[in-house]
Design a protein around this motif. Structure first.
Motif: not given
Length: 300
Positions: A65-76
């Motif tokens: 879940k943390d890795r996916v959240s970090e991925g969303r930050r990368v996308i933003a």
């Protein structure tokens, strides 16, 4: 402009690295030229199998879940880079979207390439050092994608400093070379620049050939180049074409000319190639060694 769905328009694989941001800026320019949407994709691979021995199921779920959240930050961040790179011109704003995908990056991008016009990547990602060999994701995409793949070496031009350097295309008479030629004419026309069409009469050294064989090789090479360009110059009267005939070592000449070009276009495999084979030796050398963006012509 219609909305973009993942897999359509231009796909940019992003990971937050400086090379990834350069790829985004180049892709913004490419999407505006084509008047199509741009989708940023960040793939979060599954946790290594060995993690199960040391982390509980609940712990693995929290970590993912943390890795996916970090991925969303990368996308933003990627979307912000794209917006900042978009020139302030009249007309529709660029249609930009982003998606986090849980899966192996190469497999995810190959699947998305089935419906994309172009996949864009930096040559290497986070953790890589300058001048290192092409990153594993980029290297696999140019071998497996179902659409053309752009590998972005260097920075994209800005609206204030447009790039007037020519486009270079490698021509060898093969089917993928024909696709590369079509792409190169489009790119040169969109950019309003000249096109250099380079053909090598032989893959290896031709320096020791007798005069008669040299003359025959030159005549045959001129015929291949003429046939490959037939029709294109009529369809693209705005593109000034410079024919360049060399007699050996095409990769060496393409890499050399990439130093004074804004883009190099090559086929995924050359003479005698067949669908599904590994990236050809010339294309592979150019993708690795060129210091300017390279498009590898691929189709499904």
């Amino acid at each position: 402009m219609p909305s973009t769905t993942v897999g359509s328009g231009i796909i940019v694989g992003v990971d937050g690295s400086p090379a990834s941001h350069d790829a985004i800026r180049w892709a913004v320019h490419a999407a505006k030229m084509r008047n199509i949407g741009l989708t940023m994709v960040h793939a979060v691979p599954p946790l290594p199998h060995g993690a199960a021995e040391f982390v509980s199921a609940a712990g693995r779920a929290a970590l993912q879940k943390d890795r996916v959240s970090e991925g969303r930050r990368v996308i933003a961040d990627a979307i912000a880079v794209a917006r900042a790179a978009e020139p302030a011109t009249a007309g529709h704003p660029l249609d930009v979207s982003g998606e986090v995908i849980e899966g192996i990056p190469v497999a995810a991008l190959v699947d998305l390439s089935k419906a994309a016009r172009l996949v864009v990547l930096g040559p290497r990602g986070l953790g890589m050092i300058g001048e290192m060999l092409l990153g594993s994701v980029s290297a696999e995409l140019v071998r497996q994608a179902h659409c053309p793949v752009a590998i972005i070496h260097g920075r994209a031009p800005t609206a204030a400093q447009p790039n007037r350097l020519p486009v270079v295309v490698g021509i060898d008479g093969s089917e993928t070379s024909a696709l590369a030629t079509a792409i190169a004419f489009d790119e040169a026309s969109w950019r309003g620049v000249d096109l250099i069409a380079l053909h090598a009469g032989a893959d290896g050294s031709a320096l020791q050939l007798p005069d008669a064989e040299w003359a025959a090789l030159k005549a045959g090479s001129e015929a291949v180049l003429a046939e490959a360009l037939a029709g294109f110059q009529e369809r693209y009267p705005d593109v000034a074409v410079h024919r360049l005939l060399v007699l050996d070592r095409p990769a060496k000449h393409l890499i050399e000319h990439s130093k004074s070009a804004q883009l190099v276009v090559v086929g995924s495999h050359g003479r005698g190639g067949f669908a599904g084979m590994l990236l050809g030796s010339v294309s592979n050398a150019v993708v690795h060694a060129a210091r300017t963006p390279v498009i590898v012509a691929r189709e499904g």
